[in-house]
Scaffold this motif. Structure first.
Motif, PDB file in Angstrom:
ATOM      1  N   GLN A  55      20.400  56.989  27.647  1.00  0.00           N
ATOM      2  CA  GLN A  55      19.651  57.703  26.622  1.00  0.00           C
ATOM      3  C   GLN A  55      18.163  57.721  26.949  1.00  0.00           C
ATOM      4  O   GLN A  55      17.490  58.729  26.757  1.00  0.00           O
ATOM      5  N   LEU A  56      17.631  56.602  27.460  1.00  0.00           N
ATOM      6  CA  LEU A  56      16.213  56.537  27.815  1.00  0.00           C
ATOM      7  C   LEU A  56      15.880  57.524  28.928  1.00  0.00           C
ATOM      8  O   LEU A  56      14.798  58.108  28.951  1.00  0.00           O
ATOM      9  N   ARG A  57      16.816  57.710  29.849  1.00  0.00           N
ATOM     10  CA  ARG A  57      16.589  58.641  30.964  1.00  0.00           C
ATOM     11  C   ARG A  57      16.837  60.090  30.568  1.00  0.00           C
ATOM     12  O   ARG A  57      16.749  60.997  31.387  1.00  0.00           O
ATOM     13  N   GLY A  58      17.167  60.326  29.291  1.00  0.00           N
ATOM     14  CA  GLY A  58      17.256  61.697  28.789  1.00  0.00           C
ATOM     15  C   GLY A  58      18.627  62.312  28.825  1.00  0.00           C
ATOM     16  O   GLY A  58      18.751  63.528  28.630  1.00  0.00           O
ATOM     17  N   GLY A  59      19.682  61.515  29.058  1.00  0.00           N
ATOM     18  CA  GLY A  59      21.023  62.083  29.122  1.00  0.00           C
ATOM     19  C   GLY A  59      21.421  62.759  27.827  1.00  0.00           C
ATOM     20  O   GLY A  59      21.919  63.894  27.805  1.00  0.00           O
ATOM     21  N   PHE A  60      21.179  62.100  26.697  1.00  0.00           N
ATOM     22  CA  PHE A  60      21.508  62.639  25.381  1.00  0.00           C
ATOM     23  C   PHE A  60      20.624  63.849  25.077  1.00  0.00           C
ATOM     24  O   PHE A  60      21.090  64.901  24.650  1.00  0.00           O
ATOM     25  N   SER A  61      19.321  63.709  25.318  1.00  0.00           N
ATOM     26  CA  SER A  61      18.369  64.772  25.013  1.00  0.00           C
ATOM     27  C   SER A  61      18.659  66.034  25.809  1.00  0.00           C
ATOM     28  O   SER A  61      18.587  67.151  25.286  1.00  0.00           O
ATOM     29  N   THR A  62      18.973  65.869  27.086  1.00  0.00           N
ATOM     30  CA  THR A  62      19.245  67.032  27.946  1.00  0.00           C
ATOM     31  C   THR A  62      20.410  67.836  27.417  1.00  0.00           C
ATOM     32  O   THR A  62      20.355  69.077  27.338  1.00  0.00           O
ATOM     33  N   GLU A  63      21.472  67.149  27.021  1.00  0.00           N
ATOM     34  CA  GLU A  63      22.655  67.836  26.515  1.00  0.00           C
ATOM     35  C   GLU A  63      22.330  68.601  25.231  1.00  0.00           C
ATOM     36  O   GLU A  63      22.731  69.757  25.063  1.00  0.00           O
ATOM     37  N   LEU A  64      21.572  67.981  24.329  1.00  0.00           N
ATOM     38  CA  LEU A  64      21.221  68.640  23.074  1.00  0.00           C
ATOM     39  C   LEU A  64      20.266  69.812  23.299  1.00  0.00           C
ATOM     40  O   LEU A  64      20.407  70.866  22.674  1.00  0.00           O
ATOM     41  N   ASN A  65      19.291  69.629  24.177  1.00  0.00           N
ATOM     42  CA  ASN A  65      18.294  70.680  24.399  1.00  0.00           C
ATOM     43  C   ASN A  65      18.906  71.927  25.026  1.00  0.00           C
ATOM     44  O   ASN A  65      18.485  73.056  24.730  1.00  0.00           O
ATOM     45  N   GLN A  66      19.895  71.740  25.900  1.00  0.00           N
ATOM     46  CA  GLN A  66      20.568  72.893  26.489  1.00  0.00           C
ATOM     47  C   GLN A  66      21.278  73.720  25.416  1.00  0.00           C
ATOM     48  O   GLN A  66      21.210  74.954  25.420  1.00  0.00           O
TER      49      GLN A  66
ATOM     50  N   ARG B 269      20.525  73.683  22.221  1.00  0.00           N
ATOM     51  CA  ARG B 269      19.505  74.191  21.298  1.00  0.00           C
ATOM     52  C   ARG B 269      18.843  75.453  21.850  1.00  0.00           C
ATOM     53  O   ARG B 269      18.579  76.403  21.093  1.00  0.00           O
ATOM     54  N   GLU B 270      18.585  75.484  23.157  1.00  0.00           N
ATOM     55  CA  GLU B 270      17.951  76.660  23.766  1.00  0.00           C
ATOM     56  C   GLU B 270      18.838  77.895  23.638  1.00  0.00           C
ATOM     57  O   GLU B 270      18.351  78.998  23.381  1.00  0.00           O
ATOM     58  N   LYS B 271      20.151  77.705  23.836  1.00  0.00           N
ATOM     59  CA  LYS B 271      21.071  78.836  23.702  1.00  0.00           C
ATOM     60  C   LYS B 271      21.096  79.347  22.262  1.00  0.00           C
ATOM     61  O   LYS B 271      21.145  80.552  22.016  1.00  0.00           O
ATOM     62  N   LEU B 272      21.045  78.407  21.320  1.00  0.00           N
ATOM     63  CA  LEU B 272      21.061  78.798  19.913  1.00  0.00           C
ATOM     64  C   LEU B 272      19.760  79.481  19.515  1.00  0.00           C
ATOM     65  O   LEU B 272      19.765  80.417  18.709  1.00  0.00           O
ATOM     66  N   ILE B 273      18.649  79.038  20.087  1.00  0.00           N
ATOM     67  CA  ILE B 273      17.354  79.669  19.821  1.00  0.00           C
ATOM     68  C   ILE B 273      17.377  81.124  20.271  1.00  0.00           C
ATOM     69  O   ILE B 273      16.817  82.017  19.607  1.00  0.00           O
ATOM     70  N   HIS B 274      18.033  81.408  21.411  1.00  0.00           N
ATOM     71  CA  HIS B 274      18.133  82.788  21.914  1.00  0.00           C
ATOM     72  C   HIS B 274      18.805  83.683  20.870  1.00  0.00           C
ATOM     73  O   HIS B 274      18.309  84.782  20.559  1.00  0.00           O
ATOM     74  N   PHE B 275      19.914  83.235  20.313  1.00  0.00           N
ATOM     75  CA  PHE B 275      20.610  84.041  19.313  1.00  0.00           C
ATOM     76  C   PHE B 275      19.799  84.149  18.029  1.00  0.00           C
ATOM     77  O   PHE B 275      19.797  85.188  17.365  1.00  0.00           O
ATOM     78  N   ALA B 276      19.106  83.079  17.683  1.00  0.00           N
ATOM     79  CA  ALA B 276      18.258  83.124  16.486  1.00  0.00           C
ATOM     80  C   ALA B 276      17.181  84.192  16.637  1.00  0.00           C
ATOM     81  O   ALA B 276      16.893  84.944  15.692  1.00  0.00           O
ATOM     82  N   SER B 277      16.604  84.287  17.827  1.00  0.00           N
ATOM     83  CA  SER B 277      15.561  85.294  18.062  1.00  0.00           C
ATOM     84  C   SER B 277      16.124  86.701  18.018  1.00  0.00           C
ATOM     85  O   SER B 277      15.468  87.634  17.533  1.00  0.00           O
TER      86      SER B 277
END
Length: 463
Positions: free
Chosen positions: A156-167, A169-177
């Motif tokens: 988690q400290l190395r960003g494993g959890f964050s990376t999965e969520l951010n990917q 989230r970015e796809k969802l942001i595209h549809f939101a836009s």
């Protein structure tokens, strides 16, 4: 408290002891802030620290006027190449409480301010060095007491959890836009966001979220230790088994039924996982007030367990008695392991003769003779963990993250419902924004002062 604190945080240079309090070989005092180097330089006798490069160490003395307090090593980390992304100084001095307090008091008089719990890591978060889930992983890493807890926190400290969520989230942001764009052309009745593709994305995100939520059950017990209750009738050999698993005489062993009146708890590490073993009072009709309390505590511990080890005397118990105990003790959601004890006194095919339930894991041991104990340990591990641990497996260990994922799940379900029972684009946009909001809460794209105070106030001072 933190609302004001967050606004003012970059205006102060903070200081704290970063090593545990108490007498030791060395103590490390940490400063962070714009003036960290100049404040330290004002009491340091040695090289001019203001002229030195980042990531260098310098020997000298800390002096209060003409009085030498200690010989020290000063490590420099110049912004932004530091943990907090600010100027950071670490002073390694002798581990005397007197010396440490003298140096900290002197530097506070020179302009530093005492750090609050978690303030260094809070600055790392606010300055973009860590996202919020990584900051929380720092606390988990500090408190990790097993290989598995350490591995999960490091991932988690190395960003494993964050990376999965951010990917996601970015796809969802595209549809939101795209849906927001539709609102600008509402009178022309056009669709920029393909509804089938949006539903496919929601299905994909929901699948990942479901997996992450399910992982909390294991992730939480890895973080806290797996509550493993040893239960059974009096004289089944529960205390003998506890001693055999721990390889030490931890519990009193006696032929007298009811010797164990209270629970006994110890930690056993199996393959990097901490199992919190709980030896309980024998399950039977209690004969006195103290034993009644002991049996009540046993049932309470069983209800709180993640793994239940049911130990029975394979010599003196009938199949009907064993089945009766299993029916009484078995609880949905609790890993159940039945252990036939005292096999040194009978035949190995005794279990087959008993015709016990096929859906329960059984193993035959002799706690007294220490037979099959290693096999039992391996079965405990496989029952509780199985093959769910791997370096690539993202695991949730924080209840805050689970709650945010569950809220995201609900918001995405609302989006799906809005496409099945068509609603206007503005309603879809609102539900997608809700999902993005809850995902953002996990990594810190969305924060509140109360949230930050709740998280960082639980850190130790100096981290």
């Amino acid at each position: 408290m933190f609302g004001y604190f967050c606004v003012m945080i970059t205006d102060e240079t903070i200081i704290a002891l970063s090593t545990p309090p108490g007498i030791g070989a060395i103590g490390v005092i940490r400063l962070s802030g714009k003036e960290a180097i100049s404040i330290t330089n004002s009491v340091f006798s040695g090289k001019d620290l203001l002229q030195q490069e980042s990531h260098t160490i310098h020997f000298g003395m800390i002096k209060d006027g003409n009085v030498i307090i200690d010989e020290v090593l000063v490590s420099l980390f110049i912004a932004p190449k530091s943990y907090t992304k600010e100027n950071v100084v670490e002073i390694s001095c002798h581990g005397s409480n007197y010396i440490i307090q003298q140096i900290i008091s002197l530097l506070i008089r020179k302009g530093a301010s005492a750090a609050k719990p978690g303030e260094f890591t809070l600055r790392a978060f606010l300055n973009g060095g860590l996202d919020l889930s990584q900051a929380e992983a720092v606390a988990d890493l500090i408190s990790s007491d097993s290989q598995a807890a350490h591995s999960v926190a490091m991932n988690q400290l190395r960003g494993g959890f964050s990376t999965e969520l951010n990917q996601l989230r970015e796809k969802l942001i595209h549809f939101a836009s795209m849906i927001e764009l539709e609102l600008d052309f509402a009178e022309e009745d056009v669709e920029f966001a393909n509804r089938d593709q949006l539903q496919a994305l929601i299905d994909q995100i929901t699948l990942v979220i479901n997996k992450l939520i399910r992982s909390f059950e294991l992730g939480n017990v890895i973080k806290q230790g797996i509550n493993t209750v040893i239960a059974g009738r009096p004289n089944a050999g529960k205390s003998t088994l506890l001693n055999a698993l721990l390889n030490e005489e931890r519990a009193i062993v006696s032929e007298i039924a009811g010797t164990t009146r209270d629970t006994i708890e110890e930690v056993l590490n199996i393959n990097g996982i901490n199992f919190r073993l709980i030896d309980t009072a024998g399950i039977r009709e209690a004969k006195d007030a103290i034993e009644i309390i002991g049996v009540e505590k046993t049932m309470e511990k069983i209800s709180q367990s993640a793994v239940l080890v049911y130990l029975f005397d394979v010599i003196n118990m009938s199949a009907s008695e064993i089945k009766e105990d299993i029916a009484k003790l078995y609880k949905p959601g609790v890993a159940f392991l039945a252990v036939a004890n005292k096999m040194d006194l009978t035949y190995n095919d005794r279990l087959a003769e008993l015709d016990l339930p096929k859906d329960i894991n059984f193993i035959a041991i002799s706690a007294k003779e220490n037979r099959q104990i290693d096999d039992l340990k391996q079965m405990l591990y496989e029952t509780a963990v199985g093959d769910q641990l791997s370096d690539s497996h993202t695991m949730v260990t924080n209840i805050r993250h689970v709650e945010a994922l569950q809220k995201t799940q609900h918001a995405l379900a609302q989006v799906s419902n809005g496409m099945v029972n068509p609603v206007t684009s503005d309603f879809l946009a609102t539900d997608i924004k809700q999902a993005l909001y809850y995902l953002g809460e996990i990594t810190g794209q969305v924060t509140t002062d109360d949230l930050l105070e709740n998280i960082f106030s639980k850190f130790c001072i100096g981290k």
